[in-house]
Scaffold this active site. Structure first.
Site, short mmCIF file in Angstrom:
data_model
loop_
_atom_site.label_atom_id
_atom_site.label_comp_id
_atom_site.label_asym_id
_atom_site.label_seq_id
_atom_site.Cartn_x
_atom_site.Cartn_y
_atom_site.Cartn_z
N ASN A 134 72.05 24.33 39.31
CA ASN A 134 70.68 24.43 39.08
C ASN A 134 70.22 24.32 37.50
O ASN A 134 69.14 23.55 37.30
CB ASN A 134 69.84 25.24 39.78
CG ASN A 134 70.36 26.67 39.23
OD1 ASN A 134 71.45 26.74 39.44
ND2 ASN A 134 69.70 27.63 39.14
N CYS A 144 65.17 35.09 26.15
CA CYS A 144 63.81 35.59 26.07
C CYS A 144 62.84 35.31 27.04
O CYS A 144 61.72 35.97 27.06
CB CYS A 144 63.03 34.90 24.75
SG CYS A 144 63.91 35.59 23.24
#
Lengths: 146, 389
Positions: B152, B325
């Protein structure tokens, strides 16, 4: 690949960051973080009579890293260096209407970068003062000798 | 600016035809398929209709091979924990590639904590599984080997047929997570030699809240959720008929339209990749050709993925990232690290996935947005000013 929600103020500073760039021959320069960790901040300051007259930053990092860098420069500009040293991560985060918990380390980095720049300024100042004092003493001795 | 959604790998809008089909259940009877009265039988009929349609999508032997679950994650858990625990007498080893979804890796790690041996099979820099290593690590004690049909995050398609030969030669069951691939690639469990296969409703433009595990006749599993014995005893709990009926219809539409739609998306994908690789310091992640037809993934030097995502969202274009992040753990994606990217490289990841609502006319808008975003963020970055952009 989840995204974390930011306040409007964070997004505003991310999209329109203040004080971006570098300063040539700065009075103080601070660098914190590491590209390996995903955050790197550099802060440049110009100081007159211990007051921060100009400040610029460059940041590699996520949305909050950029927004907190921008905010910290806005807070520190025009401030006495002693006052600017007191800016905390919480000050930066609350000025941005809060940060997600896992992003608090970003505001830490932004405040750290500013503090590093001020420390750099202080140590340069000390060297210069010592230099000037030494020069003065040299001068006096010279006078004396003559 | 009109929205350009490019995050089909994360979630897809429900197809209006699917909604039209499945809403009859919510508006009508809402029966329990286990009840023997006529209202229950209506629900049962929808459930079995969906089972047949899903089996057809992947060429299952019959509709009984399909076990409905609440999600693809649950199907992965059932295959791995259910397979390993039921077949402990054969051995206590499991294997997976290093780039599997966390809903495969985490159940495997749990087994490891409980005394199983976990063999993680490395992949090359394009995300292709190392077949030599696979052959080396599998033994007659390896009951479940889990290898995804396509990844994915980087779009790479694994050679399932070859993998199946190795797995059946050396170990026992091959589980394939086809969440990202089904509906885009013609998955055939019989021709490809797959023992268990995971599907997700939402990834087929069906409603959220349903997944399925194909279980080949003869494969022995132990249930993970116990109770009233629904779904052949493998997944207790009243079935989510709305989501399952929708998943069935979504599977039917996918089978019918797949060839044409994948061809259309592939053309768009190639245009997008070609245009974005013109940007200096832009690199494709994953395999250059053996990749999902709708999947374009990149990394950009000197900038960070979450910033790219946020900046493009301001252009009303939605993308994904594998950057640290944007994750809760602040660790970069394990997939990007497994293909050999350094941490600082993985931070610059951006994933663009196309779908039914995208049109080729959107390509220039997307390219412009990426270019502007990269340029703006590089101006902010201390890394790019030191080196030539």
């Amino acid at each position: 690949m989840a995204q974390i929600g930011y306040s409007k103020k964070v997004m505003e500073h991310f999209m329109n960051p203040r004080n971006v760039g570098t300063i040539e021959n700065p009075d103080g320069h601070g660098k914190v973080g590491n590209p390996v960790c995903g955050d790197l901040m550099e802060m440049y300051i110009k100081v007159e009579d211990d007051v921060i007259t100009d400040i610029k930053f460059q940041t590699f990092g996520c949305g909050s890293a950029i927004a907190t860098s921008s905010m910290v420069t806005e807070l520190a500009k025009g401030m006495h260096v002693d006052e600017a040293m007191k800016i905390t991560r919480n000050d930066v985060a609350s000025e941005l209407d809060g940060l997600p918990p896992q992003k608090m380390h970003c505001s830490n980095l932004a405040a750290d970068a500013l503090h590093e720049a001020i420390k750099d300024y202080e140590s340069k100042k000390e060297t210069t003062e010592r230099g000037t004092k030494a020069q003065r003493e040299d001068g006096r001795q010279g006078k004396h000798r003559s | 600016m009109e929205r350009v959604y490019l995050d089909y790998v994360s979630s897809k809008p429900i197809d209006p035809r699917v909604l039209e089909f499945a809403k009859r259940f919510l508006e009508g009877s809402c029966g329990n398929p286990s009840s023997l009265h006529s209202v229950g039988l209506e629900a049962k009929h929808l459930l079995e209709d969906a089972r047949a349609k899903v089996a057809e999508l992947i060429n299952g032997e019959n509709e009984k091979t399909i076990i409905f679950t609440g999600s693809a994650t649950e199907a992965n858990n059932l295959a791995i924990k259910g397979g390993a625990l039921r077949n402990m007498s054969k051995g206590k080893e499991v294997a997976a590639t290093a780039i599997e979804h966390i809903s495969v890796l985490n159940p495997m790690k749990e087994l490891q904590k409980n005394g199983f041996t976990l063999n993680l099979i490395p992949v090359d820099s394009t995300g292709m599984v190392d077949l030599v290593k696979l052959e080396e690590v599998l033994t007659k004690n390896t009951t479940v080997t889990s290898i995804m049909y396509a990844n994915n995050e980087i779009g790479t398609i694994e050679p399932i047929k070859e993998i199946s030969k190795i797995v059946h030669d050396k170990g026992w069951y091959l589980h394939v997570d086809a969440t990202a691939a089904a509906g885009y690639l013609p998955v055939d469990v019989q021709a490809e030699g797959i023992d268990m296969l995971t599907l997700s409703s939402n990834d087929l433009y069906g409603p959220q809240g349903a997944g399925a595990l194909y279980v080949k006749p003869g494969v022995k599993l132990q249930p993970v959720i116990l109770g009233g014995g629904q779904e052949s005893g493998l997944r207790s709990g009243t079935e989510n008929i709305f989501a399952i009926a929708g998943m069935g219809e979504a599977a039917r539409i996918a089978k019918e339209e797949m060839a044409q739609e994948s061809e259309r998306l592939k053309e768009m994908r190639d245009k997008l990749i070609q245009a974005l690789l013109m940007i200096e310091g832009a690199y494709l992640t994953g395999h250059p050709t053996k990749r999902l037809p709708h999947h374009a993934s990149f990394r950009f030097d000197y900038i960070e993925g979450e910033s790219i995502l946020l900046n493009m969202d301001r252009h009303n274009i939605q993308v994904a990232t594998g950057s640290a992040c944007s994750s809760k753990t602040l660790e970069p994606s394990h997939v990007l690290l497994a293909i050999g990217l350094k941490h600082e490289e993985a931070h610059g990841s951006t994933v663009l996935t196309l779908g039914r609502l995208n049109k080729v006319e959107e390509i220039p808008t997307i390219v412009k947005s990426v270019k502007e975003t990269v340029e703006r963020l590089r101006k902010l970055s201390p890394l790019s000013s030191r080196e030539v952009i």
